[in-house]
Design a protein around this motif. Structure first.
Motif, PDB file in Angstrom:
ATOM      1  N   UNK A 216       0.829  -1.233  -0.052  1.00  0.00           N
ATOM      2  CA  UNK A 216      -0.049   0.081   0.078  1.00  0.00           C
ATOM      3  C   UNK A 216       0.774   1.129   0.026  1.00  0.00           C
ATOM      4  N   UNK A 217       2.027   1.082   0.979  1.00  0.00           N
ATOM      5  CA  UNK A 217       2.826   2.469   0.612  1.00  0.00           C
ATOM      6  C   UNK A 217       3.465   2.467  -0.403  1.00  0.00           C
ATOM      7  N   UNK A 218       3.967   1.489  -1.024  1.00  0.00           N
ATOM      8  CA  UNK A 218       4.696   1.495  -2.706  1.00  0.00           C
ATOM      9  C   UNK A 218       3.570   1.989  -3.415  1.00  0.00           C
ATOM     10  N   UNK A 219       2.426   1.715  -3.194  1.00  0.00           N
ATOM     11  CA  UNK A 219       1.428   2.027  -4.372  1.00  0.00           C
ATOM     12  C   UNK A 219       0.932   3.824  -4.077  1.00  0.00           C
ATOM     13  N   UNK A 220       0.789   4.189  -2.861  1.00  0.00           N
ATOM     14  CA  UNK A 220       0.421   5.612  -2.798  1.00  0.00           C
ATOM     15  C   UNK A 220       1.754   6.242  -3.092  1.00  0.00           C
ATOM     16  N   UNK A 221       2.843   5.762  -2.858  1.00  0.00           N
ATOM     17  CA  UNK A 221       4.092   6.472  -3.442  1.00  0.00           C
ATOM     18  C   UNK A 221       4.424   6.678  -4.907  1.00  0.00           C
ATOM     19  N   UNK A 222       3.968   5.594  -5.501  1.00  0.00           N
ATOM     20  CA  UNK A 222       3.866   5.592  -7.101  1.00  0.00           C
ATOM     21  C   UNK A 222       2.862   6.465  -7.703  1.00  0.00           C
ATOM     22  N   UNK A 223       1.966   6.869  -6.946  1.00  0.00           N
ATOM     23  CA  UNK A 223       0.845   7.882  -7.476  1.00  0.00           C
ATOM     24  C   UNK A 223       1.082   9.362  -6.858  1.00  0.00           C
TER      25      UNK A 223
END
Length: 156
Positions: free
Chosen positions: A140-147
């Motif tokens: 989730x953290x990686x996904x939010x950072x990629x956005x």
């Protein structure tokens, strides 16, 4: 008269005195026995056993006294058998109780083992879920950072 005859006369006289309920040395409520007669006659322990006919007389007197008081007189072997049967009954009763409690303990131990097994499985499942939760949080953290889009690029 010889000493043996004197002793026998003394024992018989003492037996009559006890039979009449007027002992001098022993309590009146004491059970009749050869030893009680010896003590009442102030003779040594075992003096009466030299006279088998006297022993039979004591037993007969004891039976007569018991019959007079309305008690049932049982032969000695019958009394012993009755006591033995009572002891067997008590022993069997305790044995049955012991086996019942042992069975309860076995059931309790099985239930305890079953619950312990479930606890171990539940703790293992908790560890798996915690590990999975940690992985999902990282994703989730990686996904939010990629956005995340830089602010500079938007203004142009």
């Amino acid at each position: 008269m010889s000493k043996s005859e004197n002793t026998l006369l003394k024992l018989e006289a003492t037996l009559e005195r006890i039979k009449q309920g007027k002992p001098k040395r022993i309590p009146t409520h004491r059970k009749l026995s050869v030893r009680a007669v010896e003590e009442e006659a102030n003779l040594g322990n075992g003096s009466g056993y030299y006279y088998p006919e006297f022993i039979e007389k004591v037993k007969k007197t004891k039976a007569d006294i018991a019959e007079g008081q309305g008690e049932i007189v049982q032969p000695e072997i019958q009394t012993v058998r009755t006591k033995l049967n009572e002891q067997k009954r008590i022993k069997n009763n305790y044995k049955e109780k012991y086996e019942a409690e042992r069975d309860k303990l076995a059931i309790f131990a099985a239930a305890q083992h079953h619950l312990n097994d479930k606890l171990v499985k539940a703790l293992a499942r908790i560890d798996e879920l915690e590990y999975e939760n940690a992985e999902l949080k990282e994703q989730l953290v990686k996904l939010k950072r990629s956005q995340i889009v830089p602010i500079k690029n938007r203004i142009e």
